[in-house]
Scaffold this active site. Structure first.
Site, PDB file in Angstrom:
ATOM      1  CD  GLU A 143      -1.614   8.527   6.623  1.00  0.00           C
ATOM      2  OE1 GLU A 143      -0.496   8.668   7.091  1.00  0.00           O
ATOM      3  OE2 GLU A 143      -1.943   7.590   5.865  1.00  0.00           O
ATOM      4  CB  CYS A 200      -2.773   1.207  -2.702  1.00  0.00           C
ATOM      5  SG  CYS A 200      -2.939   2.937  -3.099  1.00  0.00           S
ATOM      6  CG  ASN A 201      -9.330   1.385  -2.944  1.00  0.00           C
ATOM      7  OD1 ASN A 201     -10.384   0.997  -3.409  1.00  0.00           O
ATOM      8  ND2 ASN A 201      -8.928   1.057  -1.722  1.00  0.00           N
ATOM      9  CB  THR A 202      -4.466   5.388  -5.507  1.00  0.00           C
ATOM     10  OG1 THR A 202      -5.345   6.062  -4.612  1.00  0.00           O
ATOM     11  CG2 THR A 202      -3.948   6.358  -6.536  1.00  0.00           C
ATOM     12  CE1 TYR A 259       2.910   5.534  -3.288  1.00  0.00           C
ATOM     13  CE2 TYR A 259       1.766   3.672  -4.279  1.00  0.00           C
ATOM     14  CZ  TYR A 259       2.901   4.205  -3.701  1.00  0.00           C
ATOM     15  OH  TYR A 259       4.020   3.415  -3.540  1.00  0.00           O
ATOM     16  N   GLY A 260      -2.732   9.083  -3.876  1.00  0.00           N
ATOM     17  CA  GLY A 260      -4.017   9.542  -4.410  1.00  0.00           C
ATOM     18  C   GLY A 260      -3.987  10.891  -5.105  1.00  0.00           C
ATOM     19  CG  ASP A 305      -1.803   1.228   1.291  1.00  0.00           C
ATOM     20  OD1 ASP A 305      -2.486   1.492   0.296  1.00  0.00           O
ATOM     21  OD2 ASP A 305      -1.805   1.947   2.314  1.00  0.00           O
ATOM     22  CB  SER A 306       0.209   4.767  -0.712  1.00  0.00           C
ATOM     23  OG  SER A 306      -1.003   4.836   0.009  1.00  0.00           O
ATOM     24  CB  CYS A 311      -9.830   5.302   0.074  1.00  0.00           C
ATOM     25  SG  CYS A 311      -8.287   5.915   0.773  1.00  0.00           S
ATOM     26  CB  THR A 312      -6.262   1.559   2.221  1.00  0.00           C
ATOM     27  OG1 THR A 312      -5.635   2.827   2.014  1.00  0.00           O
ATOM     28  CG2 THR A 312      -5.888   0.608   1.127  1.00  0.00           C
ATOM     29  CG  HIS A 313      -6.194   5.943   4.829  1.00  0.00           C
ATOM     30  ND1 HIS A 313      -5.468   5.346   3.830  1.00  0.00           N
ATOM     31  CD2 HIS A 313      -5.303   6.599   5.622  1.00  0.00           C
ATOM     32  CE1 HIS A 313      -4.191   5.627   4.005  1.00  0.00           C
ATOM     33  NE2 HIS A 313      -4.065   6.388   5.078  1.00  0.00           N
TER      34      HIS A 313
HETATM   35  N1  DGL Z   1      -3.890   3.903  -0.073  1.00  0.00           N
HETATM   36  C1  DGL Z   1      -4.566   4.928  -0.835  1.00  0.00           C
HETATM   37  C2  DGL Z   1      -5.820   4.374  -1.489  1.00  0.00           C
HETATM   38  O1  DGL Z   1      -6.366   3.355  -1.103  1.00  0.00           O
HETATM   39  C3  DGL Z   1      -4.945   6.097   0.035  1.00  0.00           C
HETATM   40  C4  DGL Z   1      -3.805   6.933   0.506  1.00  0.00           C
HETATM   41  C5  DGL Z   1      -3.030   7.599  -0.616  1.00  0.00           C
HETATM   42  O2  DGL Z   1      -3.518   8.581  -1.222  1.00  0.00           O
HETATM   43  O3  DGL Z   1      -1.955   7.116  -0.878  1.00  0.00           O
HETATM   44  O4  DGL Z   1      -6.285   4.950  -2.443  1.00  0.00           O
END
Ligand code: DGL
Length: 264
Positions: free
Chosen positions: A153, A74-76, A43-44, A11-12, A185-187
């Site tokens: 975060e 990571c979704n992104t 990453y987003g 993940d990011s 999104c993971t968060h």
């Molecule tokens: N892990 C990213 C996602 O799931 C979220 C955090 C990021 O922007 O890196 O899209």
């Protein structure tokens, strides 16, 4: 291919621990190698080329552990880079978009689904594409929620400010009469409480972490790669920056103490 090899997850940053948690619950005998790219998060907000370059490096790192599967938590990165990664690497690679889309399509009763995610995920149209492929009669409504990641975060999961931000972001979706919302999104699973307060008790939430864990189990079982030992396996964590904040967020995500090693 040996079934005792680990599963790689990247993940990011810290958000992919929501996927680790679900994999540990569903596949307790699997060893996991987790890489959080904490030096380069988020990453987003980055371009497809940049996210793809980072993702290739993350996969190469995990391949060094002889992993039997890689989950792009990571979704992104799943939205922007999964297809490219699949063309470059032989190891089975799964992302979170298709499992999340399938979970939503299976859950909706009125064919009206919402998805929330980072700017990069939403503007890629990846969830739209995946949902239309499964059922072209579904209407999908998307919303970017860029402030959700820094709120998580910061550990502000249910403060007043988080509720205020959620109300503003989710107001357009509330008008769409959706019955299912993808937390894309993971968060975001960590903000379930604040999001539910806005969207209401009856809204069905699709947590892509839970869906990808089911998908991983299905693929490993079909390939005869589920680890047969009955022992509980280890999860090893690696990050690309100083591990302190990752470790303290990890404790919050996983409800246990973890250690993490800085790479590079
Ligand atoms: N892990 C990213 C996602 O799931 C979220 C955090 C990021 O922007 O890196 O899209």
């Amino acid at each position: 291919m040996s079934a005792s090899r680990p599963i790689g997850i990247f993940d990011s940053g810290v958000g992919g621990l929501t996927v680790v948690k679900r994999i540990e619950e569903l596949l307790p005998h699997e060893e996991i190698i987790y890489f959080g790219d904490t030096a380069r998060v988020p990453y987003g907000t980055k371009s497809k080329e940049t996210v793809t370059r980072f993702s290739v490096e993350n996969v190469e790192f995990l391949m060094g552990f002889n992993v039997k599967m890689i989950i792009v938590a990571c979704n992104t990165a799943s939205s922007l880079s999964l297809e490219f990664l699949k063309r470059c690497f032989k190891v089975p690679l799964i992302g979170v978009i298709e499992p999340g889309a399938k979970g939503a399509v299976d859950s909706t009763r009125n064919n009206r689904i919402g998805v929330i995610g980072t700017r990069a995920t939403i503007s890629s149209g990846a969830y739209e594409k995946a949902i239309k492929k499964l059922n072209s009669n579904i209407s999908l409504y998307s919303q970017t929620c860029p402030l959700f990641v820094p709120l998580v975060e910061e550990g502000w999961l249910d403060e007043d400010v988080t509720g205020d931000v959620a109300r503003v972001y989710l107001a357009p979706l509330k008008k769409r009469q959706i019955d299912t919302l993808i937390l894309g999104c993971t968060h975001y699973p960590l903000l379930s409480y604040a999001i539910r307060k806005v969207m209401g008790k009856s809204m069905l939430f699709i947590d892509s972490a839970k869906e990808v864990a089911k998908e991983a189990k299905g693929i490993l079982a079909a390939c005869g790669l589920l680890n047969g030992t009955r022992q509980r396996r280890n999860t090893k964590f690696f990050v690309s920056d100083e591990p302190d904040s990752f470790v303290s967020m990890g404790k919050r995500f996983l409800k246990r103490r973890i250690t993490a090693k800085k790479m590079g």
